[in-house]
Design a protein around this motif. Structure first.
Motif: not given
Length: 172
Positions: A52, A63-64
């Motif tokens: 991430a 995009y966690f």
């Protein structure tokens, strides 16, 4: 302190070496007792965090949530799939999570390369395909070490390749 938290760096290194060399001969990581009893989630959690962070540093969206959501869903589905494929109940959910998390190491290496170069070129796509094949071979090797049925390796490698392919698409 690490022993109190049940984090064993030697086990983490052994699993990392097993993923980095999928064609390696018999090692400690090929022992089903080592893989089922020595499940740890410290390494896979660190790999997800590094993935991430490298995606964030490379300039893509954050995009966690996608990484953790895809990780959770892929581990649940892979656990159900492996439970249906084997007659004995050798797989636990933490074992599947640990193996899938460690098999993300080639994808993490690809994302580290993505910080310094663009992966949207033919060379980047080729490296992504190689990383997916590498990760799926490693994961299927470790799953086969637990189940003991070498004839099912292509059947196990296919969903592993799909899971790793989704993560590679996030990176590319």
């Amino acid at each position: 302190l690490l022993e109190e938290l049940e984090i064993f760096p030697d086990r983490i290194m052994e699993k990392m070496v097993a993923v980095l060399n999928p064609f390696r001969g018999h090692s400690l990581a090929d022992d089903s007792d080592f893989l089922t009893k020595g499940t740890d989630l410290a390494g896979p959690l660190c790999f997800c965090i590094i993935l991430a962070i490298t995606l964030f540093v490379s300039g893509s969206k954050v995009y966690f949530g996608y990484i953790y959501g895809l990780s959770a869903m892929s581990c649940i589905m892979m656990y159900f799939l492996l439970s249906l494929m084997t007659t004995n109940s050798a797989f636990t959910f933490t074992c599947v999570t640990s193996i899938l998390g460690y098999s993300l190491l080639p994808i993490v290496a690809l994302s580290l390369l993505g910080v310094f170069m663009t992966l949207r070129s033919p060379v980047g796509v080729t490296m992504a395909v190689v990383a997916v094949l590498w990760a799926s071979l490693s994961a299927s090797r470790l799953f086969i070490a637990i189940s003991g049925d070498k004839d099912q390796r292509p059947l196990i490698a296919y969903p592993c390749a799909l899971v790793c392919g989704v993560f590679a698409l996030l990176v590319v």
